[in-house]
Scaffold this motif. Structure first.
Motif, PDB file in Angstrom:
ATOM      1  N   PRO A 165     -55.754  -8.697 -32.897  1.00  0.00           N
ATOM      2  CA  PRO A 165     -55.802  -7.249 -32.714  1.00  0.00           C
ATOM      3  C   PRO A 165     -54.558  -6.684 -32.035  1.00  0.00           C
ATOM      4  N   GLY A 166     -53.403  -6.931 -32.609  1.00  0.00           N
ATOM      5  CA  GLY A 166     -52.180  -6.338 -32.090  1.00  0.00           C
ATOM      6  C   GLY A 166     -51.637  -6.973 -30.840  1.00  0.00           C
ATOM      7  N   TYR A 167     -51.847  -8.299 -30.685  1.00  0.00           N
ATOM      8  CA  TYR A 167     -51.281  -8.979 -29.530  1.00  0.00           C
ATOM      9  C   TYR A 167     -49.751  -8.881 -29.560  1.00  0.00           C
ATOM     10  N   ASP A 168     -49.160  -8.946 -28.380  1.00  0.00           N
ATOM     11  CA  ASP A 168     -47.702  -8.916 -28.268  1.00  0.00           C
ATOM     12  C   ASP A 168     -47.107 -10.108 -29.027  1.00  0.00           C
ATOM     13  N   PRO A 169     -46.140  -9.884 -29.917  1.00  0.00           N
ATOM     14  CA  PRO A 169     -45.583 -10.987 -30.709  1.00  0.00           C
ATOM     15  C   PRO A 169     -44.905 -12.093 -29.922  1.00  0.00           C
ATOM     16  N   THR A 170     -44.593 -11.871 -28.655  1.00  0.00           N
ATOM     17  CA  THR A 170     -43.959 -12.953 -27.899  1.00  0.00           C
ATOM     18  C   THR A 170     -44.966 -13.889 -27.276  1.00  0.00           C
ATOM     19  N   ILE A 171     -46.267 -13.748 -27.599  1.00  0.00           N
ATOM     20  CA  ILE A 171     -47.232 -14.737 -27.151  1.00  0.00           C
ATOM     21  C   ILE A 171     -47.607 -15.619 -28.332  1.00  0.00           C
ATOM     22  N   SER A 172     -48.533 -16.554 -28.094  1.00  0.00           N
ATOM     23  CA  SER A 172     -48.681 -17.672 -29.017  1.00  0.00           C
ATOM     24  C   SER A 172     -49.408 -17.373 -30.320  1.00  0.00           C
ATOM     25  N   THR A 173     -49.880 -16.127 -30.532  1.00  0.00           N
ATOM     26  CA  THR A 173     -50.522 -15.829 -31.809  1.00  0.00           C
ATOM     27  C   THR A 173     -49.503 -15.484 -32.893  1.00  0.00           C
TER      28      THR A 173
END
Length: 355
Positions: free
Chosen positions: A123-131
């Motif tokens: 749901p729109g997680y920040d791209p610099t995390i692991s998703t």
């Protein structure tokens, strides 16, 4: 699919024929992505799942073990679907929007100008995390260009120079393998900023572990103190199981739960993975560095890439225990390590070294 449903399917096939051979799901070809990996699904040997743009084949029965572990999954190579921007493509991918739902394989342009592809629905997680994982092109006037550098900004020779007496557990290969979990780490901004962030992380890690010597917390009397039974999930591995481990000495049951959830690893039930698997240990350090404010006001990652300086990384790790005169000797130890490592990397340490 649950194990019960797998067995029910097998019985149905046997009832339909006097001779039935149950064959695991065929491995998808590298050109076609298999169904996305699901943490709750049960996979038996030979079944396929897609994860992080690759197809993977389970070596044996597994559940909640994310593809990427060579012990459990065999990498079948990159699979199709959306692909990262290629030279001349015009970079016609949308800007990332916080809170917007993205499907597996979606590609977006992040605020740093890099492209990221979703490893699974989110749901729109920040791209610099692991998703998400980083796609190696940026846009310049509509034409994508490979970013400068390539690979980790710290070479293996430099790593060995920085940590000459390190424990053999803390391998360079383990660190490099962990970088995929947080692709923005030491890979955001100018080459100077990238090296400064890598140096800041390694300096704090060096301080926490005595130069990468200690894998676990040395004061065993503290071990039973790190279980917060007020958490609904409790301490399933035992009251004394959540002591400090790894490069940033991950501790407390709620931190093991949060780090495990972010990384797709069940650390709440298996905290020993942090002291037995080098890549997992490094990932927990990177999890804290990239996602946790701690007692500070920003993540250590943001402190370095947004110009707040090395001192703010100290605040995010140990806050008032060291900063604002809390323990100047400890602060100086971290600063000394940072200056030594930036010297090895050939980069200026920058401003705001103290907190």
């Amino acid at each position: 699919m649950s194990l019960r449903r797998l067995l029910a399917g097998a019985l149905t096939l046997l009832a339909a024929s006097t001779i039935a051979v149950i064959i695991p799901s065929a491995q998808a070809s590298a050109a076609t992505c298999a169904a996305p990996w699901s943490s709750g699904a049960v996979y038996v040997g030979g079944t396929a799942a897609s994860y992080a743009g690759h197809n993977w084949s389970a070596k044996w029965w597994t559940q909640n073990e994310a593809p990427g572990s060579a012990q459990v999954w065999a990498d079948q190579g990159a699979c199709g679907g959306s692909t990262p921007p290629q030279p001349g493509s015009g970079c016609n991918y949308p800007d990332w929007v916080a809170g917007q739902n993205y499907s597996t394989g979606a590609i977006v342009r992040y605020t740093n100008g890099n492209y990221y592809q979703a490893t699974h629905d989110n749901p729109g997680y920040d791209p610099t995390i692991s998703t998400w994982y980083w796609s190696p092109y940026t846009c310049d006037g509509g034409n994508p260009n490979p970013p400068g550098g390539g690979g980790f900004v710290v070479s293996e020779a430099q790593f060995n120079q920085i940590f000459p007496g390190r424990n053999s557990f803390y391998t360079y290969s383990g660190l490099v393998a962990a970088l995929s979990a947080y692709p923005g780490f030491a890979n955001t901004g100018s080459d100077t900023v990238k090296k400064q962030e890598a140096a800041a992380f390694l300096a704090n890690v060096s301080h926490e572990t005595g130069g990468l010597v200690y894998i676990v917390e040395q004061n065993t009397a503290n071990y039973p103190h790190y279980c917060d039974y007020n958490q609904p999930y409790g301490c399933p591995a035992g009251q004394a199981a959540y002591y400090g481990r790894g490069p940033i000495q991950l501790s407390w049951n709620f931190n093991y739960k949060a780090a495990g959830d972010a990384l797709g690893i069940d650390l709440l039930n298996n905290p020993n993975l942090v002291q037995n698997d080098a890549a997992v240990a490094w990932k927990t350090g990177l999890w804290y560095w990239n996602t946790q404010n701690g007692p500070g006001t920003m993540t250590p990652h943001n402190a370095m890439v947004n110009g707040a300086g090395f001192g703010e990384t100290i605040r995010s790790i140990n806050g008032s225990l060291e900063c604002n005169g809390g323990n100047p000797g400890q602060v100086q130890s971290r600063v000394n390590a940072y200056q030594q490592i930036t010297s090895v990397l050939g980069v200026a340490p920058g401003n705001n070294l103290y907190c």
